[in-house]
Design an enzyme around this catalytic site. Structure first.
Site, PDB file in Angstrom:
ATOM      1  CE  LYS A   1      10.942   6.914 -26.453  1.00  0.00           C
ATOM      2  NZ  LYS A   1      12.022   7.083 -25.450  1.00  0.00           N
TER       3      LYS A   1
ATOM      4  N   GLY B   1      13.023  -3.408 -26.073  1.00  0.00           N
ATOM      5  CA  GLY B   1      12.781  -2.950 -24.704  1.00  0.00           C
ATOM      6  C   GLY B   1      12.132  -4.050 -23.903  1.00  0.00           C
TER       7      GLY B   1
ATOM      8  CB  THR C   1       8.422  -8.847 -21.982  1.00  0.00           C
ATOM      9  OG1 THR C   1       9.655  -9.444 -22.421  1.00  0.00           O
ATOM     10  CG2 THR C   1       7.268  -9.746 -22.383  1.00  0.00           C
TER      11      THR C   1
ATOM     12  CD  GLU D   1      15.339  -8.314 -31.791  1.00  0.00           C
ATOM     13  OE1 GLU D   1      15.488  -9.226 -30.949  1.00  0.00           O
ATOM     14  OE2 GLU D   1      15.665  -8.431 -32.974  1.00  0.00           O
TER      15      GLU D   1
ATOM     16  CB  CYS E   1      17.910  -8.339 -24.004  1.00  0.00           C
ATOM     17  SG  CYS E   1      18.929  -8.108 -25.453  1.00  0.00           S
TER      18      CYS E   1
ATOM     19  CD  GLU F   1      15.249  -8.957 -19.050  1.00  0.00           C
ATOM     20  OE1 GLU F   1      14.253  -8.231 -19.122  1.00  0.00           O
ATOM     21  OE2 GLU F   1      16.019  -9.168 -20.000  1.00  0.00           O
TER      22      GLU F   1
HETATM   23  P1  NAD Z   1      11.265  -0.130 -21.611  1.00  0.00           P
HETATM   24  O1  NAD Z   1      10.401  -1.057 -22.387  1.00  0.00           O
HETATM   25  O2  NAD Z   1      10.709   0.505 -20.410  1.00  0.00           O
HETATM   26  O3  NAD Z   1      11.770   1.047 -22.546  1.00  0.00           O
HETATM   27  C1  NAD Z   1      12.308   0.822 -23.819  1.00  0.00           C
HETATM   28  C2  NAD Z   1      11.985   2.025 -24.673  1.00  0.00           C
HETATM   29  O4  NAD Z   1      10.574   2.100 -24.853  1.00  0.00           O
HETATM   30  C3  NAD Z   1      12.397   3.361 -24.079  1.00  0.00           C
HETATM   31  O5  NAD Z   1      12.840   4.192 -25.129  1.00  0.00           O
HETATM   32  C4  NAD Z   1      11.094   3.898 -23.488  1.00  0.00           C
HETATM   33  O6  NAD Z   1      11.046   5.298 -23.406  1.00  0.00           O
HETATM   34  C5  NAD Z   1      10.084   3.397 -24.488  1.00  0.00           C
HETATM   35  N1  NAD Z   1       8.735   3.215 -23.977  1.00  0.00           N
HETATM   36  C6  NAD Z   1       8.316   3.061 -22.693  1.00  0.00           C
HETATM   37  N2  NAD Z   1       6.977   2.902 -22.653  1.00  0.00           N
HETATM   38  C7  NAD Z   1       6.537   2.950 -23.935  1.00  0.00           C
HETATM   39  C8  NAD Z   1       5.253   2.817 -24.547  1.00  0.00           C
HETATM   40  N3  NAD Z   1       4.170   2.597 -23.830  1.00  0.00           N
HETATM   41  N4  NAD Z   1       5.182   2.898 -25.890  1.00  0.00           N
HETATM   42  C9  NAD Z   1       6.278   3.088 -26.646  1.00  0.00           C
HETATM   43  N5  NAD Z   1       7.505   3.227 -26.121  1.00  0.00           N
HETATM   44  C10 NAD Z   1       7.649   3.142 -24.784  1.00  0.00           C
HETATM   45  O7  NAD Z   1      12.556  -0.971 -21.320  1.00  0.00           O
HETATM   46  P2  NAD Z   1      13.897  -0.471 -20.655  1.00  0.00           P
HETATM   47  O8  NAD Z   1      13.748  -0.584 -19.194  1.00  0.00           O
HETATM   48  O9  NAD Z   1      14.314   0.812 -21.213  1.00  0.00           O
HETATM   49  O10 NAD Z   1      14.918  -1.570 -21.234  1.00  0.00           O
HETATM   50  C11 NAD Z   1      15.170  -2.758 -20.614  1.00  0.00           C
HETATM   51  C12 NAD Z   1      14.447  -3.904 -21.292  1.00  0.00           C
HETATM   52  O11 NAD Z   1      14.765  -3.983 -22.670  1.00  0.00           O
HETATM   53  C13 NAD Z   1      14.841  -5.223 -20.717  1.00  0.00           C
HETATM   54  O12 NAD Z   1      13.693  -5.968 -20.393  1.00  0.00           O
HETATM   55  C14 NAD Z   1      15.638  -5.912 -21.811  1.00  0.00           C
HETATM   56  O13 NAD Z   1      15.606  -7.286 -21.802  1.00  0.00           O
HETATM   57  C15 NAD Z   1      15.058  -5.333 -23.037  1.00  0.00           C
HETATM   58  N6  NAD Z   1      16.042  -5.354 -24.130  1.00  0.00           N
HETATM   59  C16 NAD Z   1      15.886  -6.273 -25.139  1.00  0.00           C
HETATM   60  C17 NAD Z   1      16.798  -6.344 -26.175  1.00  0.00           C
HETATM   61  C18 NAD Z   1      16.649  -7.324 -27.287  1.00  0.00           C
HETATM   62  O14 NAD Z   1      17.338  -7.205 -28.279  1.00  0.00           O
HETATM   63  N7  NAD Z   1      15.791  -8.309 -27.182  1.00  0.00           N
HETATM   64  C19 NAD Z   1      17.866  -5.453 -26.204  1.00  0.00           C
HETATM   65  C20 NAD Z   1      18.009  -4.539 -25.185  1.00  0.00           C
HETATM   66  C21 NAD Z   1      17.072  -4.498 -24.157  1.00  0.00           C
END
Ligand code: NAD
Length: 477
Positions: free
Chosen positions: A183, A235, A237, A257, A291, A388
């Site tokens: 997804k 995504g 934390t 991650e 990230c 962050e």
């Molecule tokens: P997010 O966690 O809100 O969303 C990430 C993904 O998870 C999206 O596809 C979203 O639709 C989905 N999602 C949301 N709620 C969910 C749930 N309850 N269950 C399952 N899936 C769910 O994060 P974001 O705002 O999209 O991304 C930014 C964050 O991602 C930042 O904190 C960043 O540091 C982190 N990030 C980490 C890495 C890494 O490799 N460590 C890489 C890229 C981004």
């Protein structure tokens, strides 16, 4: 220094053939959702609607997981060299369609075409090439004589590197003999849907890759589906913790991650001009939606004035604007929600007493924009030094000794990456050994390579992606 005026040099978007609406990619075909729900994806640079995308509900998720389960029987039994061939084919098609994918990524995400063209898409192809090479050599990877796949992987990715995160997830999973349901993030689904077409073009057997679109509810339905054997999530934390809890209840394998608050540490003997380039690349690359961004700059006190002076001069030369313009350095913020979060934390930084600075910079009238921003006079207690921001905002702190730099760098709940700038090899090794971060860059920053493992400590998550280590997450070892 007089500012150079650049004539616009926009990349043509005619290479992209946008459909009005996109279905879900299940069992090798684009299909409608059971309940007919849809959402729109927009260009963050202009707020123009790009396409309508299907929202997968629980029934659709179930259908996708079943398709992946059925395909697993044949895909996992396929001769490994045959799996390699499919992955090599996908990698070559990505290269052939690279320009189209780069334009599509910049349109949907807002990142400068210079980055999607020169960084994201080449790395996507490199990932598929790299894991294509592993598929028939798994018994030599150090995970036992006859490593087995796990089954069906449920994969959820964020919006900051949409196609690259897809590659990080799908390439090793398929190489090891798993099938996947992925997804993409709700604000950037288009390159994942283009990837679904690439799977068709490569004649990948139906059901090996399934792409379902939707927001958090769809993601939750996927990671909690009983037919999933492994969850891979990138995504925030906050969501990562929820997923860890739900996986703990079922004992399901998972890798996470998550976020970061990396220190980029500049010692007084560093090549300052080079370090300034690294600081800029560390925090303003991809609008800081990274990230592992170097969002905390730690400068040795004796070179503070010199570094800050050079950094401000360099920021004055960054060009912000149309992501499709080949001269653009800083593109659009990915969404209104992310822009609100960046504004809120920056305002808090000012309210807590840090000094805010941005170069003179005209923001476009439409879309989501935030100027490159530096905060000085930041203390470790400030929220902008701890949380962050995930935007083009740098917090600057100082230190006197290596020991103080290490203590400050490690004073964070995260542990994803760090950077060290010094001429002394011995100091680099000492710092690398003591910094609690998954990746430590020396005299560079934000460098990625498919052969190199990537992942975090503490609240940045667990598990590694990339390299030989990245295979472990998809093998029953
Ligand atoms: P997010 O966690 O809100 O969303 C990430 C993904 O998870 C999206 O596809 C979203 O639709 C989905 N999602 C949301 N709620 C969910 C749930 N309850 N269950 C399952 N899936 C769910 O994060 P974001 O705002 O999209 O991304 C930014 C964050 O991602 C930042 O904190 C960043 O540091 C982190 N990030 C980490 C890495 C890494 O490799 N460590 C890489 C890229 C981004």
């Amino acid at each position: 220094m007089p500012k150079f005026e650049y004539a616009p040099a926009p990349e043509s978007r005619s290479i992209v053939d946008l459909r009005e609406s996109y279905g879900l990619f299940i069992d090798g075909k684009f299909t409608d959702s059971a309940d007919g729900r849809a959402f729109k994806t927009i260009s963050p640079a202009t707020e123009e609607v790009l396409a309508e995308v299907t929202e997968a509900g629980p029934e659709d998720v179930d259908r996708a997981v079943r398709a992946a389960r059925k395909a697993y029987e044949t895909w996992s039994a396929l001769a490994p060299a045959q799996r390699s061939k499919y992955l090599f084919r996908i990698a070559r098609i990505i290269q052939e369609r690279a320009r189209e994918l780069a334009v599509l990524e910049s349109l949907d995400n807002g990142k400068p075409i210079r980055e999607s063209r020169d960084v994201d898409i080449p790395l996507v192809a490199a990932h598929f090439f790299y894991y294509a090479g592993w598929a028939d050599k798994l018994e030599h990877a150090g995970f036992g004589p006859c490593p087995k796949p796990l089954g069906v992987a449920g994969q959820v990715i964020p919006w900051n590197f949409p196609l690259l995160m897809l590659a990080w997830k799908i390439a090793p999973a398929l190489a090891c003999g798993n099938t996947v349901v992925l997804k993409p993030a709700e604000t950037t689904p288009l390159t994942a849907l283009a990837f679904a077409e690439i799977c068709q073009q490569a004649d990948l057997p139906p059901g090996v890759v399934n792409i379902i679109t939707g927001a958090g509810d769809t993601g939750r339905a996927l990671v909690e589906h009983p037919g999933i054997d492994k969850v891979a999530f990138t995504g925030s934390t906050e969501v990562g913790k929820q997923i860890a809890r739900s996986c703990a209840r079922t004992g399901r394998r998972n890798t996470l991650e998550l976020g970061g608050k990396a220190a980029n540490i500049v010692f007084d003997d560093a090549a300052i001009d080079q370090a300034v380039e690294g600081i800029v690349n560390g925090i303003f690359f991809n609008q800081g939606h990274v990230c592992c961004a170097g969002s905390r700059l730690l400068v040795q006190e004796s070179v503070y004035d010199e570094v800050l002076g050079s950094l401000k001069r360099r920021l004055g030369t960054l060009r912000l604007g149309d992501p499709l313009d080949k001269n653009t350095d800083v593109g659009a913020i990915n969404s209104a929600a992310q822009l609100a979060k960046i504004r809120e934390l920056s305002d808090i930084g000012e309210a807590e007493g840090a000094e805010r600075w941005s170069p003179p910079c005209e923001l476009p009238a439409h879309g989501f924009w935030f100027p490159p921003t530096i905060f000085t006079g930041v203390s470790q207690a400030h929220r902008i030094a701890r949380e962050e921001i995930f935007g083009p905002v740098l917090s600057v702190l100082t230190f006197r000794t290596p020991a103080e730099a290490i203590e400050k760098a490690n004073n964070t709940p995260y542990g994803l990456s760090a950077g060290v700038w010094t001429e002394k090899g011995s100091l680099i090794l000492r710092m690398a050994a003591q910094l609690r971060a998954g990746v430590v860059w020396a005299n560079t920053f934000n460098r990625f390579d498919p052969t190199s493992p990537f992942g975090g400590y503490k609240e940045s998550g667990y598990g590694r992606e990339g390299g030989r280590h990245g295979l472990e997450a998809y093998l029953d070892v």
